[in-house]
Design a protein around this motif. Structure first.
Motif: not given
Length: 193
Positions: A96-103, A105-113, A166-169, A171-177
């Motif tokens: 589903x489209x929502x999963x393209x938001x990733x996770x 927490x992972x997004x936050x870790x990448x954004x904030x370091x 890793x799979x959440x990253x 997903x966020x970058x659009x890798x095929x399911x």
């Protein structure tokens, strides 16, 4: 005399979490939050103080919801490998489209370091809690001979938690399911005897 609160705090926190999840912390404006929640800025400030405090509460909510969901999968029972298969299946909900938001927490870790100590603590708590649940299931599986003992439950828990992040990253970058499914099938498959 203060006016009574005119909105559902839990609902607004959930809605705010969705905005942060979709846009990230820095890209989220108070206008984004007020548009989603239909609550005025001053009212949000009155309850949550500022955007950062609201974000920290949203992270805590996200962590609690995800850990509750993971615990529910474990508590439903079944053998350890069946439980891990359930976790894997839940992780494959990327159609589903929502999963393209990733996770969040992972997004936050990448954004904030490591730039914000409180945010880092919240992210690390989520990662640690997930890993501990996985370690528990793996340890039970090792005890009954379903899961390999080539590595400790701690090592395998860390491996599996990292694969899930890793799979959440991906997903966020659009890798095929299909590619994500292959990675998860391999990662979970390596644990089985």
């Amino acid at each position: 005399m203060s006016r009574p609160r005119e909105f559902d705090v839990d609902k607004v926190l959930n809605q705010s979490m969705e905005v942060f999840w979709a846009k990230g912390y820095k890209a989220t404006s108070f206008e984004d939050l007020t548009n989603k929640t239909h609550v005025k800025k001053q009212s949000l400030y009155g309850v949550f103080q500022d955007k950062r405090s609201l974000f920290l509460k949203a992270l805590a909510l996200y962590r609690a919801q995800n850990l509750d969901s993971l615990r529910e999968m474990v508590d439903r029972g079944g053998s350890p490998t069946e439980i891990l298969d359930t976790v894997k299946s839940a992780s494959l909900c990327s159609k589903n489209e929502d999963s393209r938001n990733g996770c969040l927490m992972v997004n936050t870790a990448l954004e904030f370091g490591m730039s914000d100590e409180e945010v880092t603590k919240e992210v690390e708590k989520m990662f640690s809690d997930v890993q501990l649940v996985l370690e528990e299931v793996i340890s039970k599986g090792q005890a009954i001979g379903e899961i390999t003992t080539r590595f400790t439950s701690i090592e395998l828990g860390a491996f599996l938690a990292n694969a899930l992040r890793g799979t959440r990253i991906l997903e966020k970058t659009g890798v095929p399911v299909e590619q994500i499914e292959t990675i998860l099938n391999t990662s979970f498959g390596l644990l089985k005897k």
